[in-house]
Scaffold this motif. Structure first.
Motif, short mmCIF file in Angstrom:
data_model
loop_
_atom_site.label_atom_id
_atom_site.label_comp_id
_atom_site.label_asym_id
_atom_site.label_seq_id
_atom_site.Cartn_x
_atom_site.Cartn_y
_atom_site.Cartn_z
N THR A 12 37.70 65.92 54.67
CA THR A 12 37.21 65.63 53.15
C THR A 12 38.59 65.21 52.46
O THR A 12 39.94 65.01 52.93
N LYS A 13 37.95 64.35 51.15
CA LYS A 13 39.21 63.88 50.26
C LYS A 13 38.54 63.94 48.76
O LYS A 13 37.62 64.26 48.11
N SER A 14 39.91 64.30 48.43
CA SER A 14 39.36 64.53 46.52
C SER A 14 40.34 63.67 46.07
O SER A 14 41.56 63.64 46.18
N TYR A 15 39.75 63.40 44.25
CA TYR A 15 40.73 62.86 43.33
C TYR A 15 40.43 63.12 42.42
O TYR A 15 39.39 63.57 41.69
N ASN A 16 41.38 64.13 42.12
CA ASN A 16 41.40 64.70 41.04
C ASN A 16 40.30 65.68 40.34
O ASN A 16 39.61 66.36 40.23
N GLY A 17 40.17 66.95 41.74
CA GLY A 17 39.52 67.77 41.71
C GLY A 17 38.08 67.55 42.14
O GLY A 17 36.81 68.19 42.54
N VAL A 18 37.43 66.03 42.62
CA VAL A 18 36.31 65.77 42.29
C VAL A 18 35.92 65.36 44.10
O VAL A 18 37.34 64.09 45.36
N LYS A 19 35.13 65.74 44.80
CA LYS A 19 35.20 65.03 46.59
C LYS A 19 34.08 64.17 46.34
O LYS A 19 33.29 63.84 46.18
N ALA A 20 35.64 63.15 47.31
CA ALA A 20 34.66 61.22 47.42
C ALA A 20 34.09 61.67 48.92
O ALA A 20 33.42 60.98 48.73
N LEU A 21 34.34 62.08 49.62
CA LEU A 21 34.22 63.13 51.38
C LEU A 21 34.21 64.54 51.08
O LEU A 21 34.99 65.57 50.99
N ASN A 22 33.22 64.78 51.50
CA ASN A 22 33.17 66.25 51.60
C ASN A 22 32.69 67.06 53.18
O ASN A 22 31.45 66.66 53.38
N ASN A 23 33.23 67.16 53.63
CA ASN A 23 33.29 68.27 55.06
C ASN A 23 32.49 67.05 56.20
O ASN A 23 31.68 68.18 56.50
N VAL A 24 33.18 65.94 56.37
CA VAL A 24 32.84 64.80 57.33
C VAL A 24 32.93 65.51 58.28
O VAL A 24 33.81 64.79 58.71
N THR A 25 31.97 65.35 59.28
CA THR A 25 32.64 65.19 60.85
C THR A 25 31.87 63.98 61.26
O THR A 25 30.23 63.73 61.40
N LEU A 26 32.02 63.34 62.06
CA LEU A 26 31.93 62.18 62.61
C LEU A 26 32.56 62.08 63.43
O LEU A 26 33.60 61.99 64.30
N ASN A 27 31.61 61.13 64.96
CA ASN A 27 32.02 60.55 66.30
C ASN A 27 31.78 59.08 66.18
O ASN A 27 30.31 58.45 66.23
N LEU A 28 32.25 58.53 66.57
CA LEU A 28 32.08 57.50 66.30
C LEU A 28 32.76 56.81 68.52
O LEU A 28 33.40 56.44 68.57
N GLU A 29 31.32 55.99 69.03
CA GLU A 29 31.69 55.62 69.92
C GLU A 29 31.92 54.25 70.71
O GLU A 29 32.05 53.16 69.67
N VAL A 30 32.31 53.47 71.72
CA VAL A 30 33.02 52.68 72.22
C VAL A 30 32.09 51.48 72.26
O VAL A 30 30.47 52.54 73.22
N GLY A 31 32.45 50.30 71.65
CA GLY A 31 31.28 49.13 71.65
C GLY A 31 29.47 49.67 71.08
O GLY A 31 28.93 48.87 71.69
N LYS A 32 30.10 50.17 70.16
CA LYS A 32 28.59 50.18 69.59
C LYS A 32 29.06 49.43 68.05
O LYS A 32 29.89 49.33 67.67
N ILE A 33 28.41 49.30 66.83
CA ILE A 33 27.58 48.78 66.36
C ILE A 33 27.33 49.67 64.59
O ILE A 33 26.30 49.94 65.18
N TYR A 34 27.94 50.61 63.77
CA TYR A 34 27.80 51.36 63.26
C TYR A 34 27.61 50.99 61.66
O TYR A 34 28.68 50.41 61.00
N GLY A 35 26.60 51.51 61.76
CA GLY A 35 25.81 50.24 60.76
C GLY A 35 25.90 52.37 59.40
O GLY A 35 25.10 52.52 59.42
N LEU A 36 26.91 52.57 58.12
CA LEU A 36 27.48 52.42 56.89
C LEU A 36 26.50 52.77 55.61
O LEU A 36 26.63 51.56 54.86
N ILE A 37 26.27 53.69 55.91
CA ILE A 37 24.31 52.70 54.35
C ILE A 37 24.65 53.88 53.66
O ILE A 37 25.10 55.05 53.32
N GLY A 38 24.81 53.79 52.13
CA GLY A 38 24.81 54.77 51.21
C GLY A 38 25.02 53.34 49.63
O GLY A 38 25.88 52.23 50.25
N GLU A 39 24.34 54.54 48.78
CA GLU A 39 24.43 53.95 47.70
C GLU A 39 26.34 53.34 46.77
O GLU A 39 27.16 54.59 47.75
#
Length: 307
Positions: A12-39
């Protein structure tokens, strides 16, 4: 056994009480290309900055190359290459001078790497042209070249194809795929160009309002987006029997709600409808379905009003 370059747990990452990241659980494996999609504002750059050490999380934990203490993670970041938000280019320097500056800053003695990487991204012939006179696409290429100094094992690129012409986009795509395949480099890339991301990434992470909505592989995405005839009827068991005996196909899938996806006869829907009617099956839906990556993303985040 799977190897991971990065793990996040309840991040979790908060800026002045606003959560820019909220309870993120994520695993990135070796040798892959991860596309991160979001507005814009979804948390993509925030996640990248935390991995790179440009920002620090409010709560939760991260692991980088198997290291969990802040001291060891900081050392492990030497194995990263990053271009986040904007390339850190000195505008009053040439491409070669920029490469030399970043090579020295990172303590890398190999001078030859400067020319090799500039050639790699197609900036060999810029000569004495100052970076301030580069096109946006040229600046993006230079940023990628600087990120590759030190031969990183994990490359983080925020909108790397922004401003590139179609030829440049294809060249960067080929470059990223080559790095992944030949060097087993893990790449985390964000982009608003979803059709291009679809041709580049091996895995996808959909993030919305600071939360990971879904992670899936390319094959899983293709299955979700695969074009088909969607049929809902009162006798699904009888219908699949008709597919196999009368239409000679087993290329279908029965969904949990008993709806059926038929992947054949997309251009001969009248034959399918005729077979259904002749066998006196009552259907409540008969439609052509299948999403683009953009359509699928919109459906996951809850409609166009949320994009």
């Amino acid at each position: 056994m799977r190897q991971y370059v990065f793990k996040a747990k309840e991040l979790t990452k908060s800026y002045n009480g606003v959560k820019a990241l909220n309870n993120v659980t994520l695993n990135l494996e070796v040798g892959k290309i991860y596309g991160l999609i979001g507005e814009n504002g979804a948390g993509k750059s925030t996640l990248m900055r935390i991995i790179a050490g440009h920002s620090f999380h409010t709560s939760g934990s991260i692991e980088l190359f198997g290291h969990t203490t802040e001291k060891d993670i900081q050392k492990a970041r030497k194995r990263l290459g990053c271009m986040i938000e904007y390339p850190s280019i000195s505008l009053n320097m040439t491409a070669k001078e920029n490469m030399k500056l970043h090579r020295i800053m990172r303590g890398i003695p190999n001078e030859e790497i400067e020319g090799e990487l500039l050639d790699f991204v197609g900036l060999t012939n810029t000569n004495k042209k100052m970076a301030k006179d580069f096109s946006l696409g040229m600046k993006q290429r230079l940023g990628i070249a600087m990120a590759l100094i030190g031969n990183p094992e994990f490359l983080i690129l925020d909108e790397p194809i922004n401003g590139l012409d179609p030829i440049g986009v294809v060249e960067i795509r080929k470059l990223l795929i080559k790095l992944c395949e030949e060097r087993q480099m893990t790449i985390l890339i964000s982009s608003h160009n979803l059709p291009e991301l679809y041709q580049t990434a091996t895995d996808y992470i959909i993030i919305h309002k600071g939360e990971i909505k879904q992670t899936l592989t390319l094959s899983e995405l293709e299955e979700c987006c695969k074009h088909h005839i969607l049929i809902k009827c009162d006798e699904p068991e009888k219908l699949v029997s008709i597919f196999e005996t009368e239409l000679n196909t087993t290329n279908y899938k029965v969904m949990p709600d008993k709806a059926i996806k038929l992947f054949d006869y997309l251009d001969e829907k009248e034959l399918v409808a005729k077979a259904i009617l002749e066998n006196k099956i009552v259907f409540t839906n008969f439609s052509s379905e299948g999403d683009t990556l953009e359509d699928y993303f919109i459906s996951i985040v809850g409609g166009k009003e949320n994009v």
